[in-house]
Write a protein that holds these residues in place. Structure first.
Motif, PDB file in Angstrom:
ATOM      1  N   TYR A 121      16.211  61.128  -6.460  1.00  0.00           N
ATOM      2  CA  TYR A 121      15.793  59.365  -6.227  1.00  0.00           C
ATOM      3  C   TYR A 121      14.380  59.531  -6.910  1.00  0.00           C
ATOM      4  N   ASN A 122      12.849  60.282  -6.710  1.00  0.00           N
ATOM      5  CA  ASN A 122      12.010  60.278  -7.223  1.00  0.00           C
ATOM      6  C   ASN A 122      11.886  60.316  -8.705  1.00  0.00           C
ATOM      7  N   ALA A 123      12.682  61.437  -9.036  1.00  0.00           N
ATOM      8  CA  ALA A 123      12.799  61.557 -10.420  1.00  0.00           C
ATOM      9  C   ALA A 123      13.338  61.067 -11.192  1.00  0.00           C
ATOM     10  N   ARG A 124      14.563  59.794 -10.427  1.00  0.00           N
ATOM     11  CA  ARG A 124      15.097  59.286 -11.474  1.00  0.00           C
ATOM     12  C   ARG A 124      14.571  58.325 -11.714  1.00  0.00           C
ATOM     13  N   ALA A 125      13.374  57.021 -10.725  1.00  0.00           N
ATOM     14  CA  ALA A 125      12.357  56.503 -10.210  1.00  0.00           C
ATOM     15  C   ALA A 125      11.097  56.800 -12.075  1.00  0.00           C
ATOM     16  N   GLN A 126      10.934  58.279 -11.514  1.00  0.00           N
ATOM     17  CA  GLN A 126      10.065  58.186 -12.943  1.00  0.00           C
ATOM     18  C   GLN A 126      11.010  58.341 -14.627  1.00  0.00           C
ATOM     19  N   LEU A 127      12.047  58.661 -14.526  1.00  0.00           N
ATOM     20  CA  LEU A 127      12.779  58.749 -15.563  1.00  0.00           C
ATOM     21  C   LEU A 127      12.960  57.255 -16.060  1.00  0.00           C
ATOM     22  N   GLN A 128      13.118  56.373 -15.091  1.00  0.00           N
ATOM     23  CA  GLN A 128      12.631  54.822 -15.362  1.00  0.00           C
ATOM     24  C   GLN A 128      11.601  54.428 -15.982  1.00  0.00           C
ATOM     25  N   LYS A 129      11.056  54.669 -14.724  1.00  0.00           N
ATOM     26  CA  LYS A 129      10.047  53.999 -15.390  1.00  0.00           C
ATOM     27  C   LYS A 129       9.304  54.911 -17.108  1.00  0.00           C
ATOM     28  N   ARG A 130       9.542  55.481 -17.155  1.00  0.00           N
ATOM     29  CA  ARG A 130       8.823  56.254 -18.512  1.00  0.00           C
ATOM     30  C   ARG A 130       9.001  55.862 -19.608  1.00  0.00           C
ATOM     31  N   ILE A 131      11.122  55.746 -19.741  1.00  0.00           N
ATOM     32  CA  ILE A 131      12.428  55.134 -20.385  1.00  0.00           C
ATOM     33  C   ILE A 131      11.356  53.497 -20.847  1.00  0.00           C
ATOM     34  N   HIS A 132      11.507  52.630 -19.721  1.00  0.00           N
ATOM     35  CA  HIS A 132      11.010  51.623 -19.847  1.00  0.00           C
ATOM     36  C   HIS A 132       9.642  51.238 -20.090  1.00  0.00           C
ATOM     37  N   ASP A 133       8.295  51.859 -20.096  1.00  0.00           N
ATOM     38  CA  ASP A 133       7.067  51.889 -20.447  1.00  0.00           C
ATOM     39  C   ASP A 133       6.595  52.431 -21.592  1.00  0.00           C
ATOM     40  N   ASP A 134       7.524  53.519 -21.409  1.00  0.00           N
ATOM     41  CA  ASP A 134       6.766  54.634 -23.071  1.00  0.00           C
ATOM     42  C   ASP A 134       8.036  54.029 -24.360  1.00  0.00           C
ATOM     43  N   PRO A 135       6.588  53.580 -25.394  1.00  0.00           N
ATOM     44  CA  PRO A 135       7.531  53.090 -26.810  1.00  0.00           C
ATOM     45  C   PRO A 135       7.586  54.141 -27.592  1.00  0.00           C
ATOM     46  N   ALA A 136       7.383  55.427 -26.751  1.00  0.00           N
ATOM     47  CA  ALA A 136       7.617  57.293 -27.939  1.00  0.00           C
ATOM     48  C   ALA A 136       9.300  57.186 -27.586  1.00  0.00           C
ATOM     49  N   HIS A 137       9.179  56.340 -26.093  1.00  0.00           N
ATOM     50  CA  HIS A 137      11.076  56.798 -26.142  1.00  0.00           C
ATOM     51  C   HIS A 137      11.958  55.353 -27.509  1.00  0.00           C
ATOM     52  N   PRO A 138      12.573  56.375 -27.925  1.00  0.00           N
ATOM     53  CA  PRO A 138      13.001  55.281 -28.771  1.00  0.00           C
ATOM     54  C   PRO A 138      14.557  54.781 -28.208  1.00  0.00           C
ATOM     55  N   SER A 139      15.089  53.619 -28.813  1.00  0.00           N
ATOM     56  CA  SER A 139      16.130  52.959 -28.698  1.00  0.00           C
ATOM     57  C   SER A 139      17.557  53.327 -29.474  1.00  0.00           C
ATOM     58  N   SER A 140      18.719  53.396 -29.635  1.00  0.00           N
ATOM     59  CA  SER A 140      19.843  53.800 -30.317  1.00  0.00           C
ATOM     60  C   SER A 140      19.657  53.351 -31.738  1.00  0.00           C
ATOM     61  N   SER A 141      18.665  52.605 -32.181  1.00  0.00           N
ATOM     62  CA  SER A 141      18.496  52.394 -33.362  1.00  0.00           C
ATOM     63  C   SER A 141      18.322  53.084 -34.576  1.00  0.00           C
ATOM     64  N   SER A 142      16.753  53.675 -33.700  1.00  0.00           N
ATOM     65  CA  SER A 142      15.504  54.722 -33.889  1.00  0.00           C
ATOM     66  C   SER A 142      16.782  55.905 -33.502  1.00  0.00           C
ATOM     67  N   THR A 143      17.430  56.304 -33.467  1.00  0.00           N
ATOM     68  CA  THR A 143      17.372  57.808 -32.676  1.00  0.00           C
ATOM     69  C   THR A 143      18.568  59.106 -33.835  1.00  0.00           C
ATOM     70  N   HIS A 144      18.652  58.422 -34.513  1.00  0.00           N
ATOM     71  CA  HIS A 144      19.266  58.877 -35.942  1.00  0.00           C
ATOM     72  C   HIS A 144      18.318  59.297 -37.349  1.00  0.00           C
ATOM     73  N   ASP A 145      17.309  58.242 -37.149  1.00  0.00           N
ATOM     74  CA  ASP A 145      16.113  58.583 -37.929  1.00  0.00           C
ATOM     75  C   ASP A 145      15.157  60.321 -37.609  1.00  0.00           C
ATOM     76  N   ASP A 146      14.697  59.776 -36.583  1.00  0.00           N
ATOM     77  CA  ASP A 146      13.566  60.615 -36.294  1.00  0.00           C
ATOM     78  C   ASP A 146      14.440  61.702 -35.522  1.00  0.00           C
ATOM     79  N   GLY A 147      13.908  63.180 -36.215  1.00  0.00           N
ATOM     80  CA  GLY A 147      13.948  63.697 -35.678  1.00  0.00           C
ATOM     81  C   GLY A 147      13.756  64.469 -33.765  1.00  0.00           C
ATOM     82  N   VAL A 148      12.533  64.211 -34.039  1.00  0.00           N
ATOM     83  CA  VAL A 148      11.825  64.104 -32.506  1.00  0.00           C
ATOM     84  C   VAL A 148      12.017  63.292 -32.008  1.00  0.00           C
TER      85      VAL A 148
END
Length: 932
Positions: free
Chosen positions: A782-809
């Motif tokens: 549960y804590n791992a999920r909460a951390q991951l949700q926070k990271r995905i929501h707050d960190d602009p380094a995590h892409p949306s689907s619009s960028s997942t096919h352009d940048d390998g990283v």
């Protein structure tokens, strides 16, 4: 024995019973099979949905369209292809059927030429088919033939069960060690019930189970989610009702504007749906809605508001899992597969019945969440109650079964009930139909009503797995069939013929039973005939699904209705299927030497059943969950029960006929057979559940053997572990203060990771680097999920689907995030992560869907019209119809837009990643936000 008029009548009735059953069932079977051969090509959705609905790697080979040409192609499909397509559970059902084919074919070829002449020539001249039974013997020396064949058959059964079990264990081990399975979360999972409150926390459980090789990877503490599942279900019902209301409104509006001459679009009202056509319904607090009761509401507006409220309520509940009380169980994932097997076998607590029994390899789709808080003693009590109720059902159900058997013996029944004597005056053909067809059909109907009750009892025993409920049902149902079909019918069939004589001379019971028991075989021959011909014919024709395939299109209104109807395979329950096979095996053994005429029909049953289910497993049925073939050893147990029953029956018959030497040899055979079962349990039973610790080279060999079953090297399909520890730390560790610490390593395996061209982290040597984790934030799911949700929501380094096919990283990070989210949510209650369903509406020419979608989006309700269209059927009041892009959704395997498939056992991590990365924005998918 004199050939009196009554004896001749008995002979005529027994022969007519047999011939009527034979021709009637053969005619039905021929008609069913002919119908199937014709309809197979016309209705592939009914007869071969697996050929296009399952993933391509598991699809069976195509069959030719010829009327009979497909048969040769089907029986020539290699076993390797069959196993790849259907999985180990169904494959072992076919192996059991093939075992029946081999054993009974060989014994039929040996026994029929010997026993029929021995029973028939120059013996008692019993009436009708009874001449062919062991009861017709008057020369004691001829009993040696029955004895020798009984010993041979007993030896053959014991040998073949050992042989097939060894082969099953090889297949099961290959399955467990295959990269596809061994690298899954399920393979490393341990379920621990009855955890004491003092130990029921992340720290204590980690200390206990970190002692095993590789240590603990993650822990899920089960929680009492209270009414959250009901709220989630209510939301789904509202979404379905809203889709139906809008889709029906579109159809009504098409009809309305067509009658008005179809005016221009701009002349229509803003809502697009004429006010008088807007759907309404009544809302009340009654559990069952009644006409004219409750307040009347606009259906569309009502569902809008209700879905919005439920979305907010569910999202808030999912954000705070800690608000729910813990239950007394937990799921523990290890870093190594073998650790789970070791932990399941060790004593983990000093108090009896505590943290036991432990279960391994529980798939997330196989969990019965209602039983997560059932403690060990409570489970024992529930099981005792279940067994008492099961026994009561078996006992009381024997009454109608006995009555059915009485109908099968009109001659003897009329002696007890003289007013039925008039039935004997009917034509012999009609008497044969009454005795040979109606009882068997009535018995089949009576049997079909029982499994539903047994399944409820098994589930209420507190079993945590659906597959284990099926295995429990398998034993209960066989117990019912064995007692009520085999034993009761045999006793009643033999004893009813002896009652009138017994009333005259009670001391004659032994001699009467010795003569009359074999006469019960006529009923069982007709029963086996019914199952071999009529039963298999009905199974292959699929009459009910065929009729529904023509009726359901008229009831399918929305895109969701059409998708549900066309995009899912029917399922089959092995808990009821296998006992129907094993009971025929038992009947074949029981009457093999007593009434050898049954043998050819038992062979026919296994040949036809194997053929039918080979086709249906390949092209029709799917399984909701897999157990790794665990039903097979239980079927073998049923074979031994039948073997012992037959041997005891032979001992009794030999004792009655005073064949002392033969009886002694038969007793020795029984003792040896019992020893064989004891050896079977001692040698094989641990291997049915646990994976052996074997040398590394053997493991590599097993993995190499199963590589051919793996999927291709596509972007999302990989043999790598779901997520390595490095991926966990990479995603969860950040400079916001969330850190992980790593203890000393528990093993000496090196972790070789390689970055592939597709951006995925792949594992080279099949081992996982193991470490003790002290960070609750990593181990606690549960804590791992909460951390991951926070990271995905707050960190602009995590892409949306619009960028997942352009940048390998970015692509790599998106895939790793999706994989980790799939992992940490797998063993939470589904209501804790179930996203809101999409309101799937068909596109229309009027603009109703576009307008409604705009309103739904303002309420933060997911909606889509992708791949669905409501087509105008023309003017003059014709009905419109909804079309779904079948190439995309049915044949292409795409799910409902924006929704994860629920209850699909084949939906794995790769499907999840593909769905998340391809279908919609990653942030929107994985992070629980209010703006969904």
């Amino acid at each position: 024995m004199s050939d009196t008029g009554e004896d001749q009548l008995n002979a005529d009735n027994s022969v007519s019973t047999f011939t009527s059953a034979l021709w009637f069932n053969a005619a039905l079977a021929g008609g069913f099979f002919t119908g199937f051969c014709v309809l197979r090509r016309l209705r592939p959705s009914v007869y071969s949905p697996r050929s296009y609905l399952v993933e391509k790697e598991r699809q069976p080979p195509p069959l030719p369209d010829g009327f009979l040409a497909w048969i040769w192609t089907l029986i020539r499909i290699p076993e390797k292809e069959v196993l790849r397509s259907i999985g180990l559970d169904r494959f072992m059902v076919l192996r059991f059927l093939r075992m029946g084919i081999v054993i009974f074919t060989l014994f039929t070829l040996v026994a029929i030429p010997i026993l029929i002449p021995v029973n028939l020539i120059n013996q008692l001249d019993s009436p009708g088919l009874n001449k062919l039974t062991m009861g017709n013997i008057k020369d004691p020396d001829r009993i040696w033939a029955h004895l020798v064949l009984a010993v041979l058959l007993s030896a053959g059964v014991v040998y073949y069960t050992f042989r097939e079990t060894r082969q099953y264990l090889v297949l099961r081990r290959l399955h467990l060690l295959s990269p596809e399975y061994a690298n899954s979360v399920t393979a490393r999972m341990l379920y621990v019930p009855s955890i004491p409150e003092r130990v029921n926390n992340i720290e204590e459980l980690t200390k206990i189970f970190n002692r095993f090789p590789g240590g603990v990877r993650r822990i899920w503490l089960t929680r009492n989610v209270k009414d959250l599942p009901d709220i989630v279900d209510e939301r789904q019902k509202h979404v379905t009702a809203l889709e139906g209301a809008i889709t029906k409104s579109i159809a009504a509006s098409y009809k309305y504007y067509a009658k008005k001459g179809d005016p221009e679009l701009e002349d229509r009202p803003e809502s697009r749906i004429p006010e008088k056509l807007r759907p309404t319904h009544r809302v009340s607090k009654l559990p069952i809605p009644l006409p004219f009761v409750g307040r009347k509401v606009d259906s569309i507006d009502y569902y809008h508001e209700e879905i919005k409220k439920l979305n907010e309520k569910i999202t808030e509940a999912q954000r705070s899992p800690e608000s729910y009380d813990q239950l007394s169980s937990a799921y523990i994932e290890f870093n190594q597969q073998i650790a789970a097997h070791m932990a399941a076998q060790c004593v983990t607590h000093s108090r009896e019945m505590t943290m036991a029994p432990r279960y391994i390899q529980i798939a997330s789709t196989d969990i019965i969440w209602e039983n997560m808080n059932v403690k060990s003693y409570e489970r024992l009590g529930r099981r005792a109650i279940s067994l008492v109720i099961t026994s009561a059902i078996v006992i009381f159900w024997a009454i109608p079964v006995a009555f059915v058997q009485l109908v099968a013996n009109i001659d003897s029944l009329s002696k007890i009930l003289p007013f039925l004597a008039g039935l004997k005056d009917l034509p012999s053909t009609l008497v044969g139909i009454i005795q040979g067809i109606l009882p068997a059909v009535a018995l089949a109907i009576l049997i079909s009503l029982v499994p539903v009750v047994f399944r409820i009892l098994s589930k209420n025993e507190g079993i945590p797995q659906k597959s284990m409920v099926d295995l429990s049902l398998l034993h209960k149902y066989f117990f019912f069939l064995f007692v009520d079909v085999v034993l009761v019918s045999t006793i009643v069939g033999g004893a009813i013929q002896a009652i009138s004589e017994f009333l005259k001379n009670p001391l004659s019971i032994i001699n009467i039973l010795a003569e009359s028991l074999p006469k019960a075989s006529t009923f069982f021959i007709t029963y086996v005939l019914l199952q071999a011909l009529n039963g298999t014919g009905q199974a292959i024709l699929q009459a009910v699904p065929l009729v529904l395939s023509y009726l359901l299109p008229f009831l399918s209104v929305t895109p969701r209705d059409i998708y549900t109807r066309k995009a899912k395979c029917p399922t089959i329950n092995l808990g009821t299927l296998i006992p129907s096979h094993t009971v025929i095996f038992v009947l074949g053994l029981l009457y093999s030497t007593i009434a050898p005429l049954i043998l050819p029909f038992v062979c026919l049953f296994f040949y036809l059943t194997y053929f039918i289910y080979l086709y249906q497993f390949l092209y029709l049925y799917e399984m909701e969950y897999e157990s790794g073939g665990l039903a097979f050893p239980r079927a073998i147990r049923h074979v031994y029960i039948g073997l012992f029953t037959w041997q005891l029956t032979m001992i009794g018959l030999l004792a009655i006929q005073k064949a002392l030497p033969q009886m002694i040899i038969m007793i020795i055979t029984l003792v040896v057979s019992i020893f064989g079962l004891a050896l079977y349990d001692k040698a094989f039973k641990p291997l049915f559940k646990y994976l052996p610790i074997q040398p590394e080279e053997d493991e590599k060999k097993a993995v190499t053997t199963t590589k051919s079953h793996q999927t291709g090297s596509s972007f999302f399909s990989t043999g790598s572990n779901i997520l390595e520890e490095e991926d966990d730390k990479k995603i969860l560790t950040h400079d916001d203060g969330v850190t992980t610490t790593q203890g000393e390593e528990d093993d000496q395996f090196d972790t070789n990771l390689a970055m592939s061209k597709d951006g995925l982290v792949r594992r080279k040597n099949g081992h996982v680097k193991s470490s003790k984790r002290e960070s609750v934030g990593v181990v606690d799911a549960y804590n791992a999920r909460a951390q991951l949700q926070k990271r995905i929501h707050d960190d602009p380094a995590h892409p949306s689907s619009s960028s997942t096919h352009d940048d390998g990283v970015s692509q790599e990070m998106a895939v790793s995030s999706a994989r980790l989210m799939y992992e940490v949510q797998s063993y939470m209650h589904p209501s804790m992560y179930r996203r809101q369903p999409t309101v799937w509406l068909p596109e229309d020419d009027i603009g109703i869907t576009e307008h409604e979608m705009g309103q739904l989006k303002e309420l933060n309700i997911r909606t889509s019209n992708f791949g669905a269209k409501a087509e105008h059927a023309g003017k003059k009041g014709q009905k419109s119809r909804v079309q779904v892009d079948e190439a995309m959704y049915v044949h292409g395997g795409r799910g409902i837009p924006g929704e994860m498939p629920t209850g699909d056992p084949n939906f794995d991590v790769n499907d999840y990643v593909r769905h998340v990365v391809d279908s919609y924005a990653l942030v929107e998918s994985l992070a629980l936000t209010t703006s969904m």
